[in-house]
Design an enzyme around this catalytic site. Structure first.
Site, PDB file in Angstrom:
ATOM      1  N   SER A   7       0.837  -1.198   0.000  1.00 57.75           N
ATOM      2  CA  SER A   7       0.000   0.000   0.000  1.00 57.75           C
ATOM      3  C   SER A   7       0.870   1.246   0.000  1.00 57.75           C
ATOM      4  O   SER A   7       1.643   1.482   0.947  1.00 57.75           O
ATOM      5  CB  SER A   7      -0.900   0.006   1.236  1.00 57.75           C
ATOM      6  OG  SER A   7      -1.463   1.294   1.369  1.00 57.75           O
ATOM      7  N   MET A  34      -9.376   7.872  -0.393  1.00 56.51           N
ATOM      8  CA  MET A  34     -10.247   8.228   0.740  1.00 56.51           C
ATOM      9  C   MET A  34     -10.835   9.617   0.514  1.00 56.51           C
ATOM     10  O   MET A  34     -10.152  10.502   0.007  1.00 56.51           O
ATOM     11  CB  MET A  34      -9.448   8.224   2.041  1.00 56.51           C
ATOM     12  CG  MET A  34      -8.725   6.919   2.310  1.00 56.51           C
ATOM     13  SD  MET A  34      -8.006   6.893   3.951  1.00 56.51           S
ATOM     14  CE  MET A  34      -6.982   5.418   3.835  1.00 56.51           C
ATOM     15  N   HIS A  63      -8.381   0.749  -4.015  1.00 56.24           N
ATOM     16  CA  HIS A  63      -9.328   0.548  -2.913  1.00 56.24           C
ATOM     17  C   HIS A  63     -10.074   1.859  -2.677  1.00 56.24           C
ATOM     18  O   HIS A  63      -9.501   2.816  -2.151  1.00 56.24           O
ATOM     19  CB  HIS A  63      -8.500   0.124  -1.679  1.00 56.24           C
ATOM     20  CG  HIS A  63      -9.294  -0.131  -0.451  1.00 56.24           C
ATOM     21  ND1 HIS A  63      -8.705  -0.347   0.776  1.00 56.24           N
ATOM     22  CD2 HIS A  63     -10.641  -0.208  -0.228  1.00 56.24           C
ATOM     23  CE1 HIS A  63      -9.645  -0.556   1.685  1.00 56.24           C
ATOM     24  NE2 HIS A  63     -10.822  -0.462   1.112  1.00 56.24           N
ATOM     25  N   PHE A 142      -6.715   4.698   8.007  1.00 55.12           N
ATOM     26  CA  PHE A 142      -5.328   5.029   8.313  1.00 55.12           C
ATOM     27  C   PHE A 142      -4.433   3.793   8.244  1.00 55.12           C
ATOM     28  O   PHE A 142      -4.889   2.686   8.564  1.00 55.12           O
ATOM     29  CB  PHE A 142      -5.221   5.630   9.728  1.00 55.12           C
ATOM     30  CG  PHE A 142      -6.020   6.890   9.874  1.00 55.12           C
ATOM     31  CD1 PHE A 142      -5.490   8.124   9.511  1.00 55.12           C
ATOM     32  CD2 PHE A 142      -7.334   6.839  10.327  1.00 55.12           C
ATOM     33  CE1 PHE A 142      -6.247   9.275   9.606  1.00 55.12           C
ATOM     34  CE2 PHE A 142      -8.108   7.987  10.433  1.00 55.12           C
ATOM     35  CZ  PHE A 142      -7.569   9.220  10.071  1.00 55.12           C
ATOM     36  N   ASP A 174      -6.621  -6.616   4.296  1.00 55.21           N
ATOM     37  CA  ASP A 174      -6.024  -5.275   4.352  1.00 55.21           C
ATOM     38  C   ASP A 174      -6.122  -4.708   5.763  1.00 55.21           C
ATOM     39  O   ASP A 174      -7.229  -4.536   6.287  1.00 55.21           O
ATOM     40  CB  ASP A 174      -6.794  -4.383   3.358  1.00 55.21           C
ATOM     41  CG  ASP A 174      -6.235  -2.975   3.246  1.00 55.21           C
ATOM     42  OD1 ASP A 174      -5.180  -2.691   3.840  1.00 55.21           O
ATOM     43  OD2 ASP A 174      -6.876  -2.157   2.549  1.00 55.21           O
TER      44      ASP A 174
HETATM   45  C1  DX5 Z   1      -6.422   1.496   5.583  1.00 55.04           C
HETATM   46  C2  DX5 Z   1      -5.989   1.157   4.187  1.00 55.04           C
HETATM   47  C3  DX5 Z   1      -4.846   0.215   4.120  1.00 55.04           C
HETATM   48  C4  DX5 Z   1      -3.577   0.722   4.760  1.00 55.04           C
HETATM   49  C5  DX5 Z   1      -2.919  -0.475   5.370  1.00 55.04           C
HETATM   50  O1  DX5 Z   1      -7.655   2.089   5.571  1.00 55.04           O
HETATM   51  O2  DX5 Z   1      -7.054   0.580   3.460  1.00 55.04           O
HETATM   52  O3  DX5 Z   1      -4.603  -0.225   2.790  1.00 55.04           O
HETATM   53  O4  DX5 Z   1      -2.686   1.324   3.876  1.00 55.04           O
HETATM   54  O5  DX5 Z   1      -1.852  -0.054   6.110  1.00 55.04           O
HETATM   55  P1  DX5 Z   1      -1.097  -1.024   7.137  1.00 55.04           P
HETATM   56  O6  DX5 Z   1      -0.581  -2.192   6.342  1.00 55.04           O
HETATM   57  O7  DX5 Z   1      -0.026  -0.170   7.693  1.00 55.04           O
HETATM   58  O8  DX5 Z   1      -2.122  -1.456   8.160  1.00 55.04           O
HETATM   59 ZN    ZN Z   2      -6.540  -0.364   1.492  1.00 53.52          ZN
END
Ligand code: DX5
Ligand code: ZN
Length: 219
Positions: A7, A34, A63, A142, A174
């Protein structure tokens, strides 16, 4: 073998090309969009996806954490997404179906995403047409949050539904995926691991991708 989709939310946005290059050995590239409404954070929009597309041939796994995603599906498809995930909580079922239809019309792979509160059975109306189901293992919004152990059950339930109704469908997980959680996520039935902080927080992101792919606990 499981796929890894780093990501870029945890990358340095001023050095995005460099940071994408660091994970070019990964299977996919995960792009978190987002809108400050569906989730309390703002990140990447259509023009950034367009720029990323110009600089890499990687499979773009986009996403969408946005309200009423059907409004933007065409734009993200044309910007170069290879797969789009829309959240089942983000609109009425009839509009989610519209969003999936727009992906199909654009030749882009189709996925639905589930917040932790959403039951696995919510995928049932769509499952036969999906290329992927995304199960969140943190509250979306986040990077760097703690993996929710309770979501292992949801992953297993989605795995059972996929095996029954559409075995070719990928199951992406995820949130908080890292050495130590990756192995259990794979065991529960995931086929694609998203990892932000576990990849970009590592000294060697390329090696971190390799370790996650093997579901190893160390490195
Ligand atoms: C969170 C995102 C994730 C995020 C995951 O809302 O959808 O894709 O980047 O980050 P980590 O791997 O640090 O939890
Ligand atoms: Zn994500």
């Amino acid at each position: 073998m499981v796929k890894v989709s780093p990501s870029i939310l945890s990358a340095d946005f001023c050095n995005l090309e460099r940071d994408i290059g660091r994970v070019s050995g990964a299977d996919w590239l995960h792009v978190d969009v987002m809108d400050g409404m569906f989730v309390p954070n703002l990140t990447i929009g259509v023009p950034v996806v367009q720029s990323i597309r110009r600089h890499t041939d990687m499979f773009l796994d986009v996403h969408l954490m946005i309200d009423k995603p059907a409004r933007y599906v065409d734009q993200f498809c044309k910007a170069g997404a290879d797969l789009l995930s829309v959240h089942l909580e983000a609109d009425h079922p009839v509009r989610i179906a519209d969003a999936l239809r727009a992906m199909e019309a654009n030749g882009v792979k189709k996925a639905v995403a589930l917040r932790p509160i959403t039951s696995a059975r919510a995928v049932l109306p769509y499952i036969e047409q999906l290329d992927m189901v995304l199960v969140m293992t943190v509250e979306p919004g986040f990077g760097g949050q703690k993996f929710m152990e309770s979501q292992l059950d949801t992953i297993r339930e989605v795995r059972a539904l996929i095996d029954r109704y559409n075995p070719a469908c990928e199951l992406e997980v995820d949130g908080g995926v890292a050495p130590g959680t990756a192995e259990r996520v794979i065991e529960a039935g995931a086929t694609v691991l998203v990892a932000g902080s576990a990849v970009y927080g590592a000294e060697d992101p390329a090696r971190a991708v390799e370790n996650l792919r093997r579901g190893e606990e160390t490195g």
